[in-house]
Write an enzyme that holds these catalytic residues in place. Structure first.
Site, PDB file in Angstrom:
ATOM      1  N   ASP A  91       0.859  -1.173   0.000  1.00  0.00           N
ATOM      2  CA  ASP A  91       0.000   0.000   0.000  1.00  0.00           C
ATOM      3  C   ASP A  91       0.911   1.244   0.000  1.00  0.00           C
ATOM      4  OD1 ASP A  91      -2.292   1.702   0.508  1.00  0.00           O
ATOM      5  OD2 ASP A  91      -1.648   1.727   2.611  1.00  0.00           O
ATOM      6  N   ASP A 139      -2.219  -0.468   5.798  1.00  0.00           N
ATOM      7  CA  ASP A 139      -2.641   0.121   7.077  1.00  0.00           C
ATOM      8  C   ASP A 139      -4.146   0.317   7.214  1.00  0.00           C
ATOM      9  OD1 ASP A 139      -2.564   2.268   5.094  1.00  0.00           O
ATOM     10  OD2 ASP A 139      -3.062   3.564   6.791  1.00  0.00           O
ATOM     11  N   ASP A 141      -0.227   5.220   0.838  1.00  0.00           N
ATOM     12  CA  ASP A 141      -0.478   6.166   1.942  1.00  0.00           C
ATOM     13  C   ASP A 141      -0.632   5.432   3.276  1.00  0.00           C
ATOM     14  OD1 ASP A 141      -1.413   9.029   0.599  1.00  0.00           O
ATOM     15  OD2 ASP A 141      -1.787   7.305  -0.688  1.00  0.00           O
TER      16      ASP A 141
HETATM   17 MG   LIG Z   1      -3.056   3.145   3.285  1.00  0.00          MG
END
Ligand SMILES: [Mg+2]
Length: 242
Positions: A15, A193, A17
């Site tokens: 991922d 996240d 961000d």
């Molecule tokens: Mg993310």
């Protein structure tokens, strides 16, 4: 403690961000660590090209943030894919219903200096990090607008809600990538996240790999890592083979 990657056996899905870069108050305000592009290049080479950045952002945006690095990528939650660094990006066709929702969103007047409507072409994201108290109303409005259309779905993330064509996710991204060289035959490792990353982790797990959750919060991930900083340190060690 995270395992070391197997350079000839693992495929890495990352991922962007909140995993490779810290989340910023507004998505345009992210700061890309200066060493990140070279790190991506080095690690991708070590994995035989089996490293993909998998994001809700468009691939061209990932390319510009990580320039001059060359990497495989899946953008817009699985709707754009490039599994070999030199290949063109393959995109799905947007449904006509997305156009109707776009017009309704513009007409609704929800966008202002704190709420940003980002038109990604194949999807529309509404960012409300600067106005968290409006989140509930914004999510409800987006659900209402998309409800009449079976070919659209709504995806809520961290201070962002997105309307997009149904049937694409970070899971379909991982599944698609794992069918193709140089990913096929490897063990998928997905690091992320946010809630949308859980789809990618689920697919990686089903294909014999595992997920790694960055930070706190519920997750199906088998493993955890504390923060973006820890991710970058671990990736740096993996890129150097020690
Ligand atoms: Mg993310």
């Amino acid at each position: 403690m995270l395992l070391d990657l197997e350079p000839d056996g693992d495929a890495l899905f990352l991922d962007f961000d909140g995993t490779l870069v810290e989340i910023a108050p507004r998505p345009d305000d992210i700061v890309v660590p200066r060493h990140l592009p070279a790190l991506i290049d080095r690690l991708s080479a070590r994995l035989g090209g089996a490293l993909a950045v998998v994001s809700g952002r468009a691939v061209h945006a990932l390319d510009s943030y990580l320039s001059p690095a060359r990497f495989a990528a899946s953008g817009l939650h699985g709707m754009e894919n490039r599994w070999n660094t030199g290949d063109p990006v393959i995109r799905v066709q947007p449904p006509e219903s997305l156009e109707s929702v776009r017009a309704s969103l513009v007409g609704s007047g929800i966008a202002d200096e704190r709420v940003r409507v980002e038109d990604k072409g194949l999807s529309i994201a509404i960012h409300y990090r600067a106005a968290p108290e409006r989140g509930e109303d914004i999510i409800a409005l987006v659900h209402d607008l998309a409800a009449p259309y079976a070919d659209l779905s709504v995806l809520a993330g961290k201070m962002v809600v997105e309307v997009k064509p149904s049937g694409y996710s970070k899971a379909t991204a991982v599944e698609d990538g794992m069918r193709q060289s140089p990913f096929s035959g490897r063990r998928p490792v997905f690091i992320g996240d946010d809630v949308t990353d859980e789809d990618g982790m689920r697919a990686a797990t089903a294909l014999g790999g595992y997920g790694v959750k960055v930070g706190e919060g519920p997750s199906l991930a088998e493993k955890r890592i504390g923060s973006v900083r820890h991710v970058l340190d671990w990736l740096d060690r993996q890129s150097k083979g020690h």
